[in-house]
Design an enzyme around this catalytic site. Structure first.
Site, PDB file in Angstrom:
ATOM      1  N   ARG A 185       0.816  -1.134  -0.028  1.00 59.12           N
ATOM      2  CA  ARG A 185       0.048  -0.014  -0.074  1.00 59.12           C
ATOM      3  C   ARG A 185       1.022   1.376   0.005  1.00 59.12           C
ATOM      4  O   ARG A 185       0.508   2.545   0.124  1.00 59.12           O
ATOM      5  CB  ARG A 185      -0.772  -0.151   1.234  1.00 59.12           C
ATOM      6  CG  ARG A 185      -2.346  -0.578   0.992  1.00 59.12           C
ATOM      7  CD  ARG A 185      -3.318  -0.367   2.080  1.00 59.12           C
ATOM      8  NE  ARG A 185      -3.613   1.180   1.918  1.00 59.12           N
ATOM      9  CZ  ARG A 185      -4.047   1.795   3.040  1.00 59.12           C
ATOM     10  NH1 ARG A 185      -4.117   1.489   4.102  1.00 59.12           N
ATOM     11  NH2 ARG A 185      -4.399   2.992   2.649  1.00 59.12           N
ATOM     12  N   LYS A 186       2.064   1.043  -0.118  1.00 61.53           N
ATOM     13  CA  LYS A 186       3.261   2.388  -0.112  1.00 61.53           C
ATOM     14  C   LYS A 186       3.048   2.876  -1.509  1.00 61.53           C
ATOM     15  O   LYS A 186       2.703   2.462  -2.388  1.00 61.53           O
ATOM     16  CB  LYS A 186       4.407   2.025   0.521  1.00 61.53           C
ATOM     17  CG  LYS A 186       4.297   1.560   1.906  1.00 61.53           C
ATOM     18  CD  LYS A 186       3.560   2.492   2.768  1.00 61.53           C
ATOM     19  CE  LYS A 186       3.629   2.016   4.207  1.00 61.53           C
ATOM     20  NZ  LYS A 186       2.645   0.988   4.764  1.00 61.53           N
ATOM     21  N   GLY A 187       3.782   4.148  -1.522  1.00 61.46           N
ATOM     22  CA  GLY A 187       3.759   4.854  -2.739  1.00 61.46           C
ATOM     23  C   GLY A 187       4.701   4.002  -4.035  1.00 61.46           C
ATOM     24  O   GLY A 187       4.309   4.198  -5.139  1.00 61.46           O
TER      25      GLY A 187
END
Length: 376
Positions: A185-187
């Site tokens: 879910r990180k960039g």
């Protein structure tokens, strides 16, 4: 329940480029950790975040733990931690044998309040672990002044902050050490993974040994004219990132500007839709910072039941969730503190879909669904 395809809360942006990079690693024969692809990514990532050195790790939790180890944290020490965070931050302190002492947060941007930090400093305090909540850096000039005043180290939990800036300085370059996450879910993401970054060569060199059971990684012995036999002098761990994941991260780093632009475009549309809507407050982006929008978190008015609102939104096929944790309320930490700002926002925050793949139609649907779910 909606029969439409769900609008997911988070989603990675991956494609043929990542597959090609993985295929190249397969052809190389080096799939294990801490290999050539890792070194290539480390060099590039250090430049991106404005530090001299970077070390890839199996995840952000291992990066946090390694950072605390090389900073010398030991049983009996106390570490001040920004309270509003996934408990991996506090867990790393416990894993290092120390005690996390949680600082209350600013009500606008949710990072640790410098006044709360200062009030918590005691003789056993050794450092400050400040969290970039949802990716936006906290008040690092103030944190640094407090740390220097009291002879403490400063560690940045930049798990969500790839691409963020503070007073034009990249997240990751704001403290003695910083830890990043490459969770799904990180960039930028390889599904899992992390990195520890610093300007201090001694800290990263020590962490590099610890993350390979206490010896130098095998790649450092490649091409030796002798038969080097490493010796083990201290307890280490297997916290290496595989070269398969590093290959993905090299492509993700190429994508970073476009991913940030897409997330910022979505955040702008959400702002415009929700900033004057009764019952909701939009997140704040401070003018001296660039927010990477790892998450978009609305603050629900106290008179509205946040949980009931979330269920109504989910029934329409739009994923949502609470924001993150008021760590001090988690039973593992003993519930010894009272932090009213963090506790209040933990009960009122609502995360809605935020990722770089959202279409205009999906954003419209999120806006319409959230607006319709609010009590009239």
């Amino acid at each position: 329940m909606s029969e439409q395809e769900p609008v997911v809360l988070g989603q990675p942006t991956v494609g043929d480029e990542e597959l090609a990079a993985v295929a190249e690693v397969f052809r190389s024969g080096w799939l294990a950790g801490a290999g050539p692809a890792c070194r290539r990514f480390e060099e590039r990532f250090a430049k991106t975040v404005g530090t001299a050195h970077a070390l890839t790790t199996s995840n952000c939790g291992s990066a946090l733990f390694l950072g605390l180890r090389v900073l010398g944290v030991k049983p009996g020490d106390e570490v001040i931690v920004g309270d509003y965070t996934f408990p991996a931050t506090g867990h790393a302190v416990l894993q290092a044998g120390a005690t996390p002492v949680f600082a209350d947060i600013r009500p606008d941007v949710w990072s640790a309040d410098p006044a709360s930090i200062e009030a918590l400093i005691k003789p056993r305090t050794v450092g400050i672990l400040a969290v970039d909540v949802a990716g936006q850096p906290g008040d690092f000039d103030e944190y640094r002044a407090i740390a220097d005043k009291h002879g403490l180290w400063l560690f940045e939990d930049a798990a969500c902050a790839a691409g963020a800036t503070y007073k034009t300085r990249p997240a990751g370059s704001l403290a003695d050490l910083a830890a990043f996450s490459f969770h799904g879910r990180k960039g930028i993401t390889a599904g899992e993974g992390g990195a520890l970054v610093s300007d201090r060569e001694d800290l990263i060199a020590h962490a590099r040994k610890l993350h390979t059971y206490g010896i130098e990684p095998a790649i450092t012995r490649e091409g030796s004219g002798a038969l080097p036999i490493p010796e083990f002098h201290e307890l280490g761990y297997n916290f290496r990132l595989s070269d398969v994941q590093a290959a993905i991260m090299n492509v993700q780093l190429d994508r970073l500007p476009d991913l940030l632009s897409a997330r910022r475009s979505v955040a702008k549309r959400y702002h415009e839709a929700f900033e004057n809507l009764p019952g909701l407050d939009v997140p704040v982006e401070l003018p001296d910072r660039e927010h990477p929008w790892q998450a978009y978190i609305l603050t629900v008015a106290p008179e509205i039941d946040r949980d009931a609102l979330a269920l109504r939104i989910r029934e329409q096929g739009v994923q949502c969730n609470f924001g993150t944790y008021a760590s001090h309320l988690q039973p593992i930490y003993g519930k010894k503190q009272t932090l009213p700002v963090s506790a209040d926002l933990f009960a009122r925050h609502l995360a809605i879909p935020m990722h770089a793949n959202l279409t205009d139609d999906q954003v419209d649907r999120v806006i319409g669904t959230v607006s319709a779910a609010l009590p009239s």
